[in-house]
Design an enzyme around this catalytic site. Structure first.
Site, short mmCIF file in Angstrom:
data_model
loop_
_atom_site.label_atom_id
_atom_site.label_comp_id
_atom_site.label_asym_id
_atom_site.label_seq_id
_atom_site.Cartn_x
_atom_site.Cartn_y
_atom_site.Cartn_z
N ASP A 1 7.93 2.88 6.09
CA ASP A 1 7.14 3.12 7.29
C ASP A 1 7.94 2.52 8.46
O ASP A 1 8.82 1.69 8.27
CB ASP A 1 5.76 2.48 7.14
CG ASP A 1 4.77 3.09 8.12
OD1 ASP A 1 5.18 3.91 8.97
OD2 ASP A 1 3.57 2.74 8.04
N ASP B 1 5.68 7.30 15.28
CA ASP B 1 4.61 8.08 15.90
C ASP B 1 3.55 7.15 16.49
O ASP B 1 3.57 5.95 16.24
CB ASP B 1 3.98 9.01 14.87
CG ASP B 1 3.36 8.22 13.72
OD1 ASP B 1 4.11 7.52 13.01
OD2 ASP B 1 2.13 8.27 13.55
N ALA C 1 -3.56 7.58 10.65
CA ALA C 1 -4.66 6.95 11.40
C ALA C 1 -6.03 7.28 10.83
O ALA C 1 -7.00 7.44 11.58
CB ALA C 1 -4.57 7.32 12.88
N CYS D 1 -9.64 -1.75 -18.97
CA CYS D 1 -8.25 -2.17 -18.89
C CYS D 1 -8.06 -3.52 -19.60
O CYS D 1 -9.03 -4.19 -19.93
CB CYS D 1 -7.77 -2.26 -17.44
SG CYS D 1 -8.22 -3.78 -16.58
N CYS E 1 -9.82 -6.47 -18.00
CA CYS E 1 -11.28 -6.46 -18.20
C CYS E 1 -11.64 -6.72 -19.66
O CYS E 1 -12.72 -7.23 -19.97
CB CYS E 1 -11.87 -5.12 -17.76
SG CYS E 1 -11.85 -4.91 -15.97
#
Lengths: 676, 676
Positions: free
Chosen positions: B85, B120, B187, B272, B275
């Site tokens: 980014d 941007d 956004a 999982c 858990c």
């Protein structure tokens, strides 16, 4: 036997089942252990209790000898509680078996089973009524015989009756009165296998309605996690699963949203360590035995995860939301979910009055939740007025936000009702309906909102759970429109004059005749005294508000939130709990309520042994309760009295009236304060 | 850049994204890696691609130096594809940053990023239009500048435009025509954080409609598994998640059905290994750091499991069923789901015409699935007749079971229609509606059933996917009743005389005027020739059946199932596929269809380079396609022609018309046979 309920939601419960080999937390899944062949250590995956088959042991000389010598726990190498089945399954499969009921009961006792089973007749679904009745007679005889044959063995007695709900109810009622420890609901496997979930609902509900709430119920043969949530919400506590291994043998993965065949899988279906560490191709290239074991482990992982999820949902009070999610994975489960509507009264009676979590609307089926049914009933407790003005819904809580909107957050003094849009009056309303004449009406104005999913909500009670604690989508489905429209139509019959906002008329397609109405002549009144009285009526019953809040009432609000906190006369009467908007009484308030409400309303009656403990503020155990208001729900504020109806204390009910009456162990009421 | 679609469902796709550091299978979740602080090896959990922040690297001397020297892959110790980014996030958070667009593009290129991002302007939701427009101008300028500044770097170009769908569409259209490699939709985080899922739907749909289908779309900042399925169904391919660690820091467990706070958990939420191996109390008693790491692992486990589940659903063709399940976990997600209805035309265009899995109805929202919309449209392709008899639904396939019912499984010869209950004729029907005069009507009888969820289904097409391959609950919600009622009302306008079974009238509350009708005078006709013609019309277009099946037609049925298998004139014309009841052509059939259908109907036009390959029966790659019927859906039987419209081959479309036109890589049509 010893069973206690710790948490409740819908008809589901978290309980503790005590057995000679330790305690089990329910809902519990009991993996089926084959006495000769087991290779997976099910304890590792979360099994606290298992089930095995006494008949198979009985029929195999080697197994029988070892079981009689070392006990069934040594035989299957499991030191926790063991349930044994009796051979009924073999009876249903092969038509005949060579052991008697008495023999198999005695055998189960000898091998040290924790919970044994009598040799009932598992009548299949959809048989002729005659056969179901005849076989039920045998099942009932054998139940009696089993009680006679057992010494200390805890006993299952299976509810039979095929797909005749009345026979199931009859069976449940009869054996429910006998001294059994667990009540399995039998012969539903063919229904589950054929997706006849709707019929399973009818069978379970007919049975559970008549079974004693103080005993666990076992939905026999239900081993697919897809149905656990639904079954628990109907009051089932135990499941057994041979499915984890049978499905694995067939390369099938169980998931709470269905079954996946390995051959169709490109990606592993869950987050368990099997799914994380292998790909479908890895499994496909393995030897059958190795693959089967891994799939069985996956099946156990997801099954126990689902049981955990259900328990968490019960504690949160969101069990029916979980059920609504699970029942959307197959249209026949959706049919079963929709079929629950028939049993709403039964379910509402069992459902706690106040819950931790908000009410989330997930579709038309949410309209059949106990909270909504209860709201419609409790609306009848409220005072009636002359004139109604019905507003469109607002951000919740409604009154606060309407107030803010109308006064521009307090910057303006006057309520300019035209800001709320156009209003219309129902034409010839009083002529078209019959107004009750003997109502204690005040010549005044009732303001209410119409909203999905609760229908009409008078502004005075807009902070009471769950009227503020709910969310629904802004876009409406047709069922919810019709529901609210009907709720409006019923409610307006209490008023002489009805004025409705145009937004409401449009949103709910109100098909009445209207005339123009100039709203500017009306004045909204947000009166705190009205609010506390309505809230008390809604919570405790008609007139309770006036009885509680008489005298020189003073209302204290939270500085931070502006919400009502305490209500005093001279002393504190009650405190409005911020989280759910209901009143918690003071001793002063409890006395006023006790004075007002007629016996046995809102009472838990304890015997003289318990009286001193109650007065000291100690919690009430179910075994001391000799009478109770059967309308009490779990989580309600209740009065604790002695046989003379002297007020001893007050507190919060943990169970509902029926349960408190039936239970002999465990807490019934958390006492808040006693009257020493 | 190189992106290929392998499977499609709704607007979702499984694709392969090729980058300098390897291929990524989409939909993909890109964990956010903090360049200085990462401690979890995300690859272990299933991450094939990650995202990190070039601006943070740029601003930190130490990181910057290492990145410039050894590359970003060494810096964050990840050898797969890396997206960076640009600092836009920092720009939106802090209002200003000290790097230019050109500088950050060049920096990303220098440190060896696989996919970089231009700087941007992430305009927040709900700003004034003027601001959104102004900032969009800058975003668009920077997009152009980024293209100019990059050398070989693959580039993101972010769709902005705040909550103005038309600005999003404008932005998508402009940058979509430029040579970018990935299109993030930016956004949306504030919307996701505030549960404004409905607005996210409007933004994504407005963007995706205008973005080129041949490029992946990245829903920026969407990292909660609750929204993945919905976003994929709208055409999003990439997600990024810092949430797994941010939530963990806050003791929050992510689940596809919501977020659970550790403090509220009594039981672990999934299957999982975290858990499975820890209890909430274990975690509560740990040090914060250790706990956070475990919760982050859980969050990664469930996030990647959800991505796998979505991919599996795409392959099965059940993605929208998964979306409907996921969107019921919160009322605002349900609003978002209901909002998809607006975009049904767009979604239907992208949705494959035939799928592997059956259509399961999960509630009123299922009425907005593309299959149902498509059926309503394709009904217009069928021949019209004089008289309609509308029956109640039967077990599917309808005609076979109605036939069996009426003839008592073939034991009786005559069709005794009274067995189907009472029938009524619509009174003055022809007078009340306008019958099209120029229809090619035969003076004959059309028999159809009315059923949920597809509405009216003429019996001739009752085996075509998904009209036989669907399940809905027997108990109806109001939306489905209204839907079917409207479907009936529309359909009957094609007929002069309409006779409807009483069951249908009652079930769907038909508010028309009826008169008695004696059904015994009518004769049902189950005509195989009609059936194949209707099926071909429904599949290929009006009149296709007559064109295909002219001459001395011979129908061959399966001995085992009794179903139509092959249709011959002298040679084979077409084979009816048993699984979905659609026709697969022979070359003979393809020629007949090609003769009948006007250009460019049902055609894929290839250039001269591809002609010999097509004639040899080799599959058609998208880059050779020079024109196409834009109405072609994925999984349709299509004709392959050259520029002169000479028929070269026929086959099955893998993508839809718009996609085949837009793509330059990958297969477009699986050729069945070429005409050498």
């Amino acid at each position: 036997m010893n069973f206690e309920i710790k948490y409740k939601d819908a008809m589901g419960r978290i309980g503790i089942l005590k057995t000679p080999h330790g305690n089990v937390k329910t809902p519990a899944l009991m993996p089926v252990i084959h006495p000769g062949k087991q290779t997976i250590d099910v304890k590792k995956y979360g099994a606290e209790i298992v089930i095995t088959n006494a008949y198979i042991i009985y029929k195999n000389e080697e197994l029988k000898e070892k079981a009689l010598k070392d006990g069934v726990h040594a035989l299957i190498n499991f030191d926790g509680p063991i349930v044994t089945d009796s051979g009924s399954f073999q009876l249903s499969e092969y038509g005949d078996i060579d052991v008697t009921n008495r023999e198999i009961i005695e055998f189960q006792e000898k091998i040290g089973t924790d919970i044994g089973t009598s040799l009932d007749i598992p009548t299949p679904p959809y048989v002729k009524r005659e056969r179901a009745e005849k076989e039920l007679e045998i099942t009932l005889e054998r139940a009696e015989e089993a009680l006679d044959a057992r010494e200390n063995l805890l006993l299952n007695s299976v509810v039979q009756g095929s797909t005749f709900p009345d026979l199931r109810a009859k069976c449940a009622e009869i054996i429910g009165k006998m001294d059994f420890d667990v009540y399995p609901i039998g012969a539903v496997v063919p229904l589950l296998e054929n997706y006849k979930y709707k019929d399973v609902v009818d069978i379970v509900m007919a049975s559970v309605e008549k079974l004693p709430p103080s005993r666990p119920r076992h939905l026999m043969g239900a081993g697919h996690p897809m149905v656990f949530a639904l079954a628990v919400a109907m009051g089932c506590d135990l499941f057994d699963s041979a499915a984890y291994i049978l499905y694995a043998q067939d390369d099938r993965f169980m998931m709470p949203d269905g079954t996946y065949k390995l051959q169709n899988l490109s990606y592993m279906p869950c987050s368990c360590d099997i799914c994380q560490n292998y790909t479908p191709n890895d499994l496909k290239s393995m030897k059958k035995d190795q693959r089967m074991k891994l799939i069985a482990q996956h099946n156990l992982h997801v099954s126990f995860a689902e049981i955990r999820k259900i328990k968490q949902a019960i504690i949160e009070g969101s069990l029916l939301e979980l059920v609504e999610q699970r029942c959307r994975v197959h249209p026949y489960l959706l049919d079963a979910l929709r079929n629950l509507k028939k049993y709403i009264k039964l379910m509402e009676g069992s459902d706690p009055a106040y819950k931790k979590s908000a009410f989330f609307y997930s579709g038309p089926e949410s309209l059949n939740r106990p909270e909504i049914f209860r709201h419609q009933k409790r609306m009848e407790r409220l005072p009636k007025k002359d004139k109604l003005i019905l507003l469109d819904s607002f951000k919740k809580p409604y009154s606060k936000n309407i107030h803010n909107f109308l006064t521009n957050f307090g910057r303006e003094k006057k309520y300019d009702l035209e800001k709320l849009g156009s209003f219309y009056r129902i034409k010839n309303h009083a002529k078209n309906i019959e107004i009750e004449n003997n109502l204690n009406k005040e010549d005044s104005l009732q303001i209410a909102v119409a909203d999905v999913p609760f229908g009409v909500i008078p502004l005075e009670i807009d902070e009471v759970y769950p009227l503020a604690q709910n969310e629904a989508p802004a876009s409406l489905d047709e069922d919810s429109k019709i529901f609210v429209m009907n709720s409006i139509k019923k409610y307006i019959e209490n008023f002489k004059e009805v004025i409705i906002s145009e937004d409401v008329i449009k949103k709910f397609d109100l098909d009445l005749t209207f005339e123009n109405y100039d709203i500017s002549s009306l004045k909204l009144d947000f009166d705190d005294k009205q609010k506390i009285k309505y809230t008390a009526d809604y919570q405790f019953g008609k007139g309770a508000g006036n009885a509680l809040f008489k005298g020189n009432i003073r209302i204290e609000k939270s500085r931070k939130t502006g919400k009502i906190r305490h209500v005093y006369d001279d002393d504190l009467i009650a405190t409005l709990r911020a989280s759910d908007g209901i009143f918690v009484l003071s001793m002063n308030g409890a006395k006023r309520l006790h004075n007002y409400l007629e016996y046995p309303k809102n009472r838990v009656v304890v015997n003289s042994d318990a009286e001193p403990f109650a007065r000291e503020g100690k919690s009430i155990f179910a075994k001391f309760v000799i009478d109770i208001d059967m309308n009490i729900r779990a989580n309600e504020e209740v009065l604790i009295v002695n046989q003379n109806d002297d007020l001893l204390a007050f507190g919060r009910s943990i169970l509902n009236g029926r349960e408190i009456k039936d239970f002999n162990v465990g807490q019934a009421v958390k006492t808040r304060k006693g009257d020493k």
